[in-house]
Write a protein that holds these residues in place. Structure first.
Motif, PDB file in Angstrom:
ATOM      1  N   LEU A 154       0.828  -1.207   0.000  1.00  0.00           N
ATOM      2  CA  LEU A 154       0.000   0.000   0.000  1.00  0.00           C
ATOM      3  C   LEU A 154       0.862   1.256   0.000  1.00  0.00           C
ATOM      4  N   MET A 155       2.000   1.175   0.669  1.00  0.00           N
ATOM      5  CA  MET A 155       2.905   2.323   0.682  1.00  0.00           C
ATOM      6  C   MET A 155       3.472   2.610  -0.705  1.00  0.00           C
ATOM      7  N   ALA A 156       3.563   1.585  -1.534  1.00  0.00           N
ATOM      8  CA  ALA A 156       4.005   1.809  -2.914  1.00  0.00           C
ATOM      9  C   ALA A 156       3.078   2.800  -3.602  1.00  0.00           C
ATOM     10  N   GLY A 157       1.789   2.680  -3.329  1.00  0.00           N
ATOM     11  CA  GLY A 157       0.835   3.642  -3.883  1.00  0.00           C
ATOM     12  C   GLY A 157       1.010   5.027  -3.290  1.00  0.00           C
ATOM     13  N   SER A 158       1.317   5.084  -1.989  1.00  0.00           N
ATOM     14  CA  SER A 158       1.544   6.384  -1.346  1.00  0.00           C
ATOM     15  C   SER A 158       2.763   7.072  -1.932  1.00  0.00           C
ATOM     16  N   LEU A 159       3.821   6.316  -2.147  1.00  0.00           N
ATOM     17  CA  LEU A 159       5.037   6.879  -2.735  1.00  0.00           C
ATOM     18  C   LEU A 159       4.771   7.401  -4.141  1.00  0.00           C
ATOM     19  N   LEU A 160       4.020   6.628  -4.917  1.00  0.00           N
ATOM     20  CA  LEU A 160       3.692   7.062  -6.275  1.00  0.00           C
ATOM     21  C   LEU A 160       2.861   8.344  -6.252  1.00  0.00           C
ATOM     22  N   ALA A 161       1.879   8.404  -5.346  1.00  0.00           N
ATOM     23  CA  ALA A 161       1.038   9.601  -5.257  1.00  0.00           C
ATOM     24  C   ALA A 161       1.876  10.836  -4.922  1.00  0.00           C
ATOM     25  N   TRP A 162       2.822  10.666  -3.998  1.00  0.00           N
ATOM     26  CA  TRP A 162       3.673  11.810  -3.623  1.00  0.00           C
ATOM     27  C   TRP A 162       4.534  12.252  -4.803  1.00  0.00           C
ATOM     28  N   LEU A 163       5.106  11.285  -5.519  1.00  0.00           N
ATOM     29  CA  LEU A 163       5.972  11.619  -6.652  1.00  0.00           C
ATOM     30  C   LEU A 163       5.197  12.319  -7.758  1.00  0.00           C
ATOM     31  N   LYS A 164       3.997  11.848  -8.048  1.00  0.00           N
ATOM     32  CA  LYS A 164       3.202  12.479  -9.119  1.00  0.00           C
ATOM     33  C   LYS A 164       2.744  13.879  -8.708  1.00  0.00           C
ATOM     34  N   LEU A 165       2.505  14.039  -7.402  1.00  0.00           N
ATOM     35  CA  LEU A 165       2.019  15.325  -6.923  1.00  0.00           C
ATOM     36  C   LEU A 165       3.116  16.378  -6.894  1.00  0.00           C
ATOM     37  N   TYR A 166       4.314  15.967  -6.454  1.00  0.00           N
ATOM     38  CA  TYR A 166       5.371  16.952  -6.221  1.00  0.00           C
ATOM     39  C   TYR A 166       6.539  16.868  -7.201  1.00  0.00           C
ATOM     40  N   LYS A 167       6.690  15.752  -7.892  1.00  0.00           N
ATOM     41  CA  LYS A 167       7.854  15.571  -8.750  1.00  0.00           C
ATOM     42  C   LYS A 167       7.462  15.234 -10.190  1.00  0.00           C
ATOM     43  N   GLY A 168       6.268  15.616 -10.581  1.00  0.00           N
ATOM     44  CA  GLY A 168       5.810  15.306 -11.924  1.00  0.00           C
ATOM     45  C   GLY A 168       6.696  15.915 -12.997  1.00  0.00           C
ATOM     46  N   GLU A 169       7.119  17.167 -12.796  1.00  0.00           N
ATOM     47  CA  GLU A 169       7.964  17.831 -13.782  1.00  0.00           C
ATOM     48  C   GLU A 169       9.332  17.162 -13.881  1.00  0.00           C
ATOM     49  N   MET A 170       9.840  16.662 -12.764  1.00  0.00           N
ATOM     50  CA  MET A 170      11.126  15.981 -12.792  1.00  0.00           C
ATOM     51  C   MET A 170      11.073  14.743 -13.680  1.00  0.00           C
ATOM     52  N   PHE A 171       9.952  14.002 -13.615  1.00  0.00           N
ATOM     53  CA  PHE A 171       9.821  12.798 -14.436  1.00  0.00           C
ATOM     54  C   PHE A 171       9.639  13.151 -15.907  1.00  0.00           C
ATOM     55  N   ALA A 172       8.966  14.267 -16.171  1.00  0.00           N
ATOM     56  CA  ALA A 172       8.846  14.712 -17.566  1.00  0.00           C
ATOM     57  C   ALA A 172      10.222  15.042 -18.132  1.00  0.00           C
ATOM     58  N   GLY A 173      11.068  15.709 -17.330  1.00  0.00           N
ATOM     59  CA  GLY A 173      12.420  16.006 -17.773  1.00  0.00           C
ATOM     60  C   GLY A 173      13.245  14.750 -17.971  1.00  0.00           C
ATOM     61  N   LEU A 174      13.063  13.777 -17.087  1.00  0.00           N
ATOM     62  CA  LEU A 174      13.775  12.511 -17.218  1.00  0.00           C
ATOM     63  C   LEU A 174      13.373  11.799 -18.502  1.00  0.00           C
ATOM     64  N   ALA A 175      12.076  11.885 -18.833  1.00  0.00           N
ATOM     65  CA  ALA A 175      11.596  11.252 -20.069  1.00  0.00           C
ATOM     66  C   ALA A 175      12.242  11.874 -21.292  1.00  0.00           C
ATOM     67  N   VAL A 176      12.408  13.204 -21.262  1.00  0.00           N
ATOM     68  CA  VAL A 176      13.035  13.895 -22.398  1.00  0.00           C
ATOM     69  C   VAL A 176      14.467  13.419 -22.588  1.00  0.00           C
ATOM     70  N   ARG A 177      15.189  13.212 -21.491  1.00  0.00           N
ATOM     71  CA  ARG A 177      16.584  12.796 -21.589  1.00  0.00           C
ATOM     72  C   ARG A 177      16.735  11.333 -21.989  1.00  0.00           C
ATOM     73  N   VAL A 178      15.794  10.487 -21.596  1.00  0.00           N
ATOM     74  CA  VAL A 178      15.906   9.044 -21.834  1.00  0.00           C
ATOM     75  C   VAL A 178      15.373   8.651 -23.204  1.00  0.00           C
ATOM     76  N   THR A 179      14.363   9.367 -23.683  1.00  0.00           N
ATOM     77  CA  THR A 179      13.674   8.978 -24.914  1.00  0.00           C
ATOM     78  C   THR A 179      14.599   8.806 -26.123  1.00  0.00           C
ATOM     79  N   PRO A 180      15.553   9.692 -26.395  1.00  0.00           N
ATOM     80  CA  PRO A 180      16.417   9.496 -27.586  1.00  0.00           C
ATOM     81  C   PRO A 180      17.114   8.142 -27.593  1.00  0.00           C
TER      82      PRO A 180
END
Length: 635
Positions: A154-180
């Motif tokens: 259940l905590m896995a869901g809590s961690l995901l919720a926190w990351l999407k809420l506060y670190k969404g832009e960080m993951f978008a940036g990571l996607a830009v760097r990894v995609t090529p």
């Protein structure tokens, strides 16, 4: 939740009362409707012992402690008897609600103390997962049912919720760097690829693959443990991918899947009781057509719940009053479950002319445990309720029975047929081997001290002339330690030492010793089929759900389960009795078997077993005259 606690965004401040009120209105209506339905259905369908157990599990479900109750029963979720527990699936709901009882409070305290909530959740999840990895082999039942050991999921869901809420832009940036790099490796033409969507598609696909591995390729051995990572991480990846990922958009977002998503919680509540009731009535896995019918019924009842029950109680005005009403209704259901268990499944429902006399006898036996506690107060400290029983007052019991539950199931018949100048003192504890100094493993350390108390009582009371030792050898086969000689690891030597100690001590105390050679043990599947074939339920059951094949109730003597353990117990108990004149043997296979065939039925076709190994009360009453013929034959 974290957003509301911090006051971020437009959310109103967090309130525990509001949070739990919404939880009650979300989860109580479906469960109350389902429990009420099957309490009524059980009245008409279930046998007293089945209904009593259902009442006990209803009480656990109403308190959202089903996992703790099943844990206390030491039940394996994947064992045969699990199929006959209609509320077994609610273990996960219990863990979920225990999590939601604890986690909001932890978050609130962490926020007030200015702790990093993500770090706290991560450490908690890793600790939970680490302890589960350790327990899955050493204590698999705890690994499955313990709330702490399952909180990481259940905590896995809590961690995901926190990351999407506060670190969404960080993951978008990571996607830009990894995609090529990923696009060049996976695509023929990577020009014009949307970085975020591409990574989300990959994440969603990996999540689905992980879930499918969990469904089709994992077995129950050493589960959950690391195997639970497949469904948990699969779900996390698919949720993290978001609604625009290809699989999520076209597979999970189509109308059929969305509709099943809407009724998913009621369907979770309803599906297993229908299947389990069908299994109980039929005594085996229901036919495919019956299973399909059960699923269809579950879907129908889930839709009824979603469209007609939940809206009236979950939404609208007077939320607090609705929550209070639902809480009150759940308390009533819990009390009803307790009453059903307390009254042994209401045997009055059965059209059995002998039941009234058995109920009256059971009522008279209630004082036996209290009578024992007056003489052996330590029985309360050992936390083994209603085990030790004394039929007569101190100094008037002449026969002692000591052993495991296979001693316990003899009690009713011996108690009922005891003469005025006789009396039964009984000391049973589940699976514990009744030999001095020995302990069945891996029982808790309380097991042997309890047995020692029984032996001490027997030896010190001269009024007890005869001692009956009864045990199911299969539960201790190759699994015993000698508490008086811990260096001895040879099973045969340990067993012989235990018999010698016990024979010597009881002989010096002037006792006649009767070693019971156990009743036939049957396979659990076979017992279920036999019961379905011969036992009349409170009300008529459709013929297509049952069978009437009494051949299911017997087996060749040479093919009995646990044959090696039983034969070894007979051999060692007999050989170590050499030279004693006060040791006798009671072979229950002589009673239950004839011409090489053993049966669970008496000559009138009555079922004598309450499961694959234990006698029911009729069985206890039936075998008692045979046992007394041996006990009194030496007078």
């Amino acid at each position: 939740m974290n957003e509301r606690m911090s006051g971020a965004g437009k959310s109103k401040p967090f309130s525990f009362i509001d949070f739990y009120s919404r939880r009650v209105r979300r989860i109580f209506p479906s469960l109350i409707f389902c429990l009420l339905t099957f309490l009524v259905l059980g009245w008409f369908v279930l046998l007293p012992e089945e209904y009593s157990l259902f009442g006990k599990h209803t009480m656990g479900a109403a308190g959202y402690v089903s996992n703790l109750l099943l844990w206390s029963e030491a039940g394996d979720y994947f064992q045969v008897s699990s199929q006959t527990k209609p509320l077994l699936h609610l273990w996960s709901l219990g863990i979920e609600e225990q999590f939601y009882l604890v986690w909001p409070l932890v978050l609130f305290i962490a926020y007030k103390l200015n702790f990093n909530i993500f770090t706290l959740a991560l450490v908690g999840a890793l600790a939970s997962f680490g302890f589960e990895l350790h327990s899955v082999r050493s204590n698999p039942t705890a690994a499955f049912y313990s709330p702490f050991l399952r909180f990481w999921e259940l905590m896995a869901g809590s961690l995901l919720a926190w990351l999407k809420l506060y670190k969404g832009e960080m993951f978008a940036g990571l996607a830009v760097r990894v995609t090529p790099y990923l696009s060049k490796a996976l695509l023929r033409d990577s020009s014009g690829v949307n970085s975020v969507r591409f990574c989300c598609n990959i994440l969603s696909a990996l999540g689905l693959i992980s879930i499918l591995i969990g469904i089709f390729f994992l077995n129950s051995k050493h589960f959950p443990g690391s195997k639970a990572l497949y469904p948990v991480l699969g779900a996390v990846m698919m949720i993290a991918a978001g609604k625009d990922a290809f699989l999520n958009r076209y597979l999970l977002s189509n109308r059929v899947m969305v509709w099943f998503g809407l009724i998913s919680y009621p369907l979770y509540i309803w599906h297993w009781p229908f299947l389990s009731f069908a299994w109980i009535v039929g005594g085996e896995m229901p036919q495919l057509s019956v299973r399909i019918g059960c699923i269809v019924l579950a879907v129908i009842m889930s839709a009824v719940t979603y469209y007609f029950v939940e809206p009236k109680l979950r939404w609208g005005r007077f939320g607090g009053l609705k929550a209070a009403g639902l809480l009150s209704a759940m308390v009533v259901i819990g009390v009803t479950g307790y009453s059903i268990e307390r009254h042994n499944g209401y045997t009055v429902r059965m059209n059995d002319p002998e039941q009234a006399s058995i109920d009256a006898m059971n009522a008279r036996m209630l004082d036996d445990y209290q009578r024992c506690l007056k003489e052996i107060p330590d029985q309360v400290k050992l936390a083994i309720p209603d085990a030790c029983k004394l039929q007569r007052a101190s100094g008037k019991n002449t026969i002692a029975v000591i052993g495991d539950s296979h001693a316990g199931h003899l009690h009713t018949g011996l108690w009922a047929l005891a003469r005025e100048n006789e009396g039964i003192a009984i000391f049973p504890i589940s699976t514990q081997i009744p030999l001095m100094g020995l302990q069945t493993m891996p029982l808790p350390t309380v097991s042997w001290p309890y047995m020692a108390e029984g032996f001490d009582y027997i030896v010190s009371h001269s009024n007890i002339k005869k001692v009956v030792i009864a045990h199911r050898p299969g539960v201790s086969w190759q699994n015993v330690k000698d508490t008086l000689n811990m260096g001895n690891s040879n099973f045969d030597s340990i067993l012989r030492d235990g018999f010698h100690r016990t024979y010597d001590a009881l002989t010096k105390a002037g006792k006649e010793i009767y070693v019971v050679w156990d009743n036939p043990v049957f396979d659990g599947h076979q017992w279920l089929k036999c019961q379905a074939s011969v036992v009349s339920r409170p009300y008529a059951i459709p013929a297509f759900l049952t069978s009437k094949n009494t051949e299911l109730c017997s087996i060749k003597q040479e093919n009995l389960p646990e044959r090696a353990a039983v034969d070894n117990w007979r051999k060692v108990s007999y050989e170590t009795a050499s030279g004693y004149k006060n040791i006798h043997f009671i072979d229950l296979e002589e009673f239950f078997c004839s011409k090489g065939v053993c049966s669970m039925l008496d000559q009138k076709g009555n079922l004598l077993y309450r499961d694959g190994s234990h006698l029911n009360q009729k069985g206890s009453m039936s075998v008692a005259p045979f046992i007394y013929s041996k006990l009194r034959g030496t007078d």
